[in-house]
Design a protein around this motif. Structure first.
Motif, PDB file in Angstrom:
ATOM      1  N   GLU A  30       4.769  67.339  48.616  1.00  0.00           N
ATOM      2  CA  GLU A  30       4.961  68.067  49.875  1.00  0.00           C
ATOM      3  C   GLU A  30       3.662  68.724  50.336  1.00  0.00           C
ATOM      4  N   ALA A  31       2.911  69.268  49.379  1.00  0.00           N
ATOM      5  CA  ALA A  31       1.623  69.883  49.722  1.00  0.00           C
ATOM      6  C   ALA A  31       0.631  68.827  50.213  1.00  0.00           C
ATOM      7  N   VAL A  32       0.656  67.654  49.616  1.00  0.00           N
ATOM      8  CA  VAL A  32      -0.208  66.561  50.070  1.00  0.00           C
ATOM      9  C   VAL A  32       0.177  66.159  51.488  1.00  0.00           C
ATOM     10  N   SER A  33       1.475  66.032  51.744  1.00  0.00           N
ATOM     11  CA  SER A  33       1.949  65.649  53.081  1.00  0.00           C
ATOM     12  C   SER A  33       1.507  66.663  54.133  1.00  0.00           C
ATOM     13  N   ARG A  34       1.634  67.957  53.818  1.00  0.00           N
ATOM     14  CA  ARG A  34       1.220  69.004  54.769  1.00  0.00           C
ATOM     15  C   ARG A  34      -0.281  68.943  55.031  1.00  0.00           C
ATOM     16  N   THR A  35      -1.062  68.733  53.976  1.00  0.00           N
ATOM     17  CA  THR A  35      -2.516  68.682  54.127  1.00  0.00           C
ATOM     18  C   THR A  35      -2.944  67.462  54.936  1.00  0.00           C
ATOM     19  N   LEU A  36      -2.327  66.316  54.681  1.00  0.00           N
ATOM     20  CA  LEU A  36      -2.655  65.107  55.442  1.00  0.00           C
ATOM     21  C   LEU A  36      -2.298  65.294  56.917  1.00  0.00           C
ATOM     22  N   LYS A  37      -1.177  65.960  57.183  1.00  0.00           N
ATOM     23  CA  LYS A  37      -0.788  66.225  58.570  1.00  0.00           C
ATOM     24  C   LYS A  37      -1.826  67.105  59.256  1.00  0.00           C
ATOM     25  N   PHE A  38      -2.304  68.140  58.548  1.00  0.00           N
ATOM     26  CA  PHE A  38      -3.342  69.017  59.093  1.00  0.00           C
ATOM     27  C   PHE A  38      -4.615  68.226  59.398  1.00  0.00           C
ATOM     28  N   LEU A  39      -5.038  67.386  58.446  1.00  0.00           N
ATOM     29  CA  LEU A  39      -6.248  66.596  58.642  1.00  0.00           C
ATOM     30  C   LEU A  39      -6.109  65.628  59.812  1.00  0.00           C
ATOM     31  N   LYS A  40      -4.905  65.115  60.008  1.00  0.00           N
ATOM     32  CA  LYS A  40      -4.655  64.196  61.116  1.00  0.00           C
ATOM     33  C   LYS A  40      -4.699  64.936  62.452  1.00  0.00           C
ATOM     34  N   VAL A  41      -4.065  66.098  62.516  1.00  0.00           N
ATOM     35  CA  VAL A  41      -4.076  66.906  63.746  1.00  0.00           C
ATOM     36  C   VAL A  41      -5.497  67.308  64.118  1.00  0.00           C
ATOM     37  N   GLU A  42      -6.299  67.590  63.102  1.00  0.00           N
ATOM     38  CA  GLU A  42      -7.688  67.992  63.330  1.00  0.00           C
ATOM     39  C   GLU A  42      -8.615  66.804  63.587  1.00  0.00           C
ATOM     40  N   ALA A  43      -8.046  65.599  63.618  1.00  0.00           N
ATOM     41  CA  ALA A  43      -8.804  64.363  63.868  1.00  0.00           C
ATOM     42  C   ALA A  43      -9.884  64.125  62.804  1.00  0.00           C
ATOM     43  N   ILE A  44      -9.630  64.599  61.600  1.00  0.00           N
ATOM     44  CA  ILE A  44     -10.538  64.339  60.486  1.00  0.00           C
ATOM     45  C   ILE A  44     -10.203  62.997  59.847  1.00  0.00           C
ATOM     46  N   ILE A  45      -8.920  62.656  59.889  1.00  0.00           N
ATOM     47  CA  ILE A  45      -8.473  61.345  59.418  1.00  0.00           C
ATOM     48  C   ILE A  45      -7.512  60.732  60.433  1.00  0.00           C
ATOM     49  N   ALA A  46      -7.340  59.435  60.349  1.00  0.00           N
ATOM     50  CA  ALA A  46      -6.240  58.735  61.018  1.00  0.00           C
ATOM     51  C   ALA A  46      -5.313  58.269  59.909  1.00  0.00           C
ATOM     52  N   SER A  47      -4.017  58.542  60.051  1.00  0.00           N
ATOM     53  CA  SER A  47      -3.099  58.278  58.957  1.00  0.00           C
ATOM     54  C   SER A  47      -1.830  57.601  59.457  1.00  0.00           C
TER      55      SER A  47
END
Length: 228
Positions: A190-207
């Protein structure tokens, strides 16, 4: 052994064996045996009696440690051709980790006492192991530092950098799902999912469900607390 030529070719790729002659490699091969494992099958388990020294010939394995409350941390993911479980084979003690087949796996294994006999016969194996064990000890210290001084966000950012080969490769999420990344950085899916969502919103990653692409490597480095 019908497989001796194939095994000889593979064992010659292992650093500890690379300087040995073909006849010496054959002697080593005959001291052990070939074992095959199915995906998700335990090759050996933590704290059980020494399973011997293994060489991974085909497939991928994960080395795992279990916590007091049942949590699992992935210490390493291994691909061919590489030696593993050397520590238990050297001292004859219990396996320090659990080894799980992440795919269909083929290994060559030699028992603890026969491994000692081989090191007496071929001293270069033991000398080569010193460098390998020293390097792995440094990796374990770095892993401890990550757990002690980096947040979950920083640990995951660092892990994404490693999985993407410094941001140059797309990460295959079928090979590295959230549960495996969570185990690797010692947190929850769950913590990984939240962090990936944050990184995606910040346009640091595309997921997507299939892949992760690094879009802003510099910001990911900052989050991972890495200075180049």
């Amino acid at each position: 052994m019908e497989m001796i030529p194939h095994l000889s070719e593979n064992l010659h790729k292992v650093k500890q064996f690379e300087d040995l002659a073909y006849d010496d490699i054959v002697t080593i091969i005959k001291a052990g045996d070939v074992l095959r494992f199915h995906k998700d099958e335990a090759i050996f388990r933590e704290d059980e009696p020494c399973a011997g020294m293994f060489v991974l010939i085909q497939g991928e394995v994960h080395l795992l440690k279990s916590g007091p409350e049942g949590q699992v941390s992935i210490l390493n993911a291994l691909s061919p051709v590489i030696m593993f479980n050397e520590v238990a084979a050297l001292d004859g003690g219990a396996n320090p980790v659990t080894c799980l087949a992440n795919t269909e796996v083929t290994t060559w294994r030699v028992h603890h006492q026969k491994f000692h006999d081989l090191m007496k016969q071929f001293p270069q194996i033991g000398f080569s192991l010193l460098n390998i064990l020293a390097r792995r000890n440094r990796l374990l210290i770095a892993h401890f530092d990550d757990l002690s001084f980096r947040s979950v966000q920083a640990r995951l950012a660092k892990h994404l950098i490693e999985l993407s080969d410094q941001g140059t490769r797309v990460i295959d999420r079928t090979r590295f799902p959230n549960r495996l990344m969570a185990a690797r950085v010692v947190t929850t899916p769950e913590a990984v999912s939240r962090t990936l969502k944050f990184l995606k919103v910040e346009a640091i990653i595309a997921s997507t469900r299939a892949r992760i692409t690094i879009l802003d490597f510099e910001r990911l480095l900052t989050l991972a607390q890495i200075d180049l």
